[in-house]
Design a protein around this motif. Structure first.
Motif, PDB file in Angstrom:
ATOM      1  N   ASP A 171       2.935   4.222  -4.018  1.00  0.00           N
ATOM      2  CA  ASP A 171       2.131   4.651  -5.158  1.00  0.00           C
ATOM      3  C   ASP A 171       2.004   6.170  -5.139  1.00  0.00           C
ATOM      4  OD1 ASP A 171       0.345   4.950  -7.223  1.00  0.00           O
ATOM      5  OD2 ASP A 171      -1.349   4.074  -6.158  1.00  0.00           O
ATOM      6  N   VAL A 176       0.882   0.145  -1.996  1.00  0.00           N
ATOM      7  CA  VAL A 176       0.055  -0.823  -2.706  1.00  0.00           C
ATOM      8  C   VAL A 176       0.711  -2.196  -2.731  1.00  0.00           C
ATOM      9  CG1 VAL A 176      -0.949  -1.390  -4.955  1.00  0.00           C
ATOM     10  CG2 VAL A 176      -0.891   0.964  -4.192  1.00  0.00           C
ATOM     11  N   LYS A 177      -0.109  -3.209  -2.528  1.00  0.00           N
ATOM     12  CA  LYS A 177       0.310  -4.585  -2.789  1.00  0.00           C
ATOM     13  C   LYS A 177      -0.191  -4.898  -4.192  1.00  0.00           C
ATOM     14  CE  LYS A 177      -0.291  -9.354  -1.286  1.00  0.00           C
ATOM     15  NZ  LYS A 177      -1.025 -10.222  -0.345  1.00  0.00           N
ATOM     16  N   THR A 178       0.736  -5.024  -5.121  1.00  0.00           N
ATOM     17  CA  THR A 178       0.377  -5.240  -6.521  1.00  0.00           C
ATOM     18  C   THR A 178      -0.189  -6.649  -6.719  1.00  0.00           C
ATOM     19  OG1 THR A 178       2.557  -6.076  -7.111  1.00  0.00           O
ATOM     20  CG2 THR A 178       2.220  -3.682  -7.277  1.00  0.00           C
ATOM     21  N   PRO A 179      -0.871  -6.882  -7.834  1.00  0.00           N
ATOM     22  CA  PRO A 179      -1.375  -8.231  -8.113  1.00  0.00           C
ATOM     23  C   PRO A 179      -0.268  -9.285  -8.135  1.00  0.00           C
ATOM     24  CG  PRO A 179      -2.426  -6.657  -9.565  1.00  0.00           C
ATOM     25  CD  PRO A 179      -1.338  -5.910  -8.810  1.00  0.00           C
ATOM     26  N   GLU A 180       0.990  -8.870  -8.391  1.00  0.00           N
ATOM     27  CA  GLU A 180       2.116  -9.800  -8.381  1.00  0.00           C
ATOM     28  C   GLU A 180       2.590 -10.095  -6.966  1.00  0.00           C
ATOM     29  OE1 GLU A 180       2.385  -6.793 -10.283  1.00  0.00           O
ATOM     30  OE2 GLU A 180       1.383  -7.863 -11.905  1.00  0.00           O
ATOM     31  N   SER A 202       4.104  -7.733  -4.804  1.00  0.00           N
ATOM     32  CA  SER A 202       5.136  -6.847  -4.281  1.00  0.00           C
ATOM     33  C   SER A 202       4.495  -5.596  -3.684  1.00  0.00           C
ATOM     34  CB  SER A 202       6.121  -6.467  -5.379  1.00  0.00           C
ATOM     35  OG  SER A 202       5.460  -5.776  -6.409  1.00  0.00           O
ATOM     36  N   ARG A 246      -2.472   3.064  -8.860  1.00  0.00           N
ATOM     37  CA  ARG A 246      -2.008   1.716  -9.211  1.00  0.00           C
ATOM     38  C   ARG A 246      -3.024   0.679  -8.782  1.00  0.00           C
ATOM     39  NH1 ARG A 246       4.332   0.824  -8.943  1.00  0.00           N
ATOM     40  NH2 ARG A 246       3.601  -1.055  -9.946  1.00  0.00           N
ATOM     41  N   ASN A 247      -3.074  -0.404  -9.536  1.00  0.00           N
ATOM     42  CA  ASN A 247      -3.961  -1.508  -9.189  1.00  0.00           C
ATOM     43  C   ASN A 247      -3.412  -2.256  -7.993  1.00  0.00           C
ATOM     44  OD1 ASN A 247      -5.748  -1.044 -11.254  1.00  0.00           O
ATOM     45  ND2 ASN A 247      -4.712  -2.413 -12.677  1.00  0.00           N
ATOM     46  N   GLY A 248      -4.309  -2.745  -7.168  1.00  0.00           N
ATOM     47  CA  GLY A 248      -3.915  -3.561  -6.032  1.00  0.00           C
ATOM     48  C   GLY A 248      -4.522  -3.060  -4.736  1.00  0.00           C
TER      49      GLY A 248
END
Length: 83
Positions: free
Chosen positions: A28, A18-22, A24, A33-35
């Motif tokens: 997962d 996953v590419k997180t909203p931040e 990185s 996880r979100n992203g």
């Protein structure tokens, strides 16, 4: 679908990155996880191929580091290949 071999498999047979909203990139383990996510087969061959053809970088539109590769390979060793 695995981004390395392009085969359709069930989610249980794939690993999610996953590419997180931040911004990185993380492995997962829960699949929740979100992203933006990309999937790989639980095999060393698909993980190595994804690195060689830069499939994760293209799918997630972000640079990939060696720590992520190590985490994926560790997950494969720990839980074995589901394929």
């Amino acid at each position: 679908m695995c981004i390395a071999c392009r085969e359709m498999r069930s989610k249980k047979e794939l690993m999610r990155v996953v590419k997180t909203p931040e911004g990185s990139l993380v492995f997962d383990a829960t699949g929740k996880r979100n992203g933006r996510g990309a999937y790989l087969c639980r095999t060393n061959a698909c993980t190595e191929r994804a690195w060689k053809i830069r499939a994760l970088e293209r799918a997630l539109e972000a640079p990939v580091n060696d720590e992520l590769k190590a985490a994926l390979l560790t997950e494969i060793e720990r839980n074995g290949s589901a394929v």
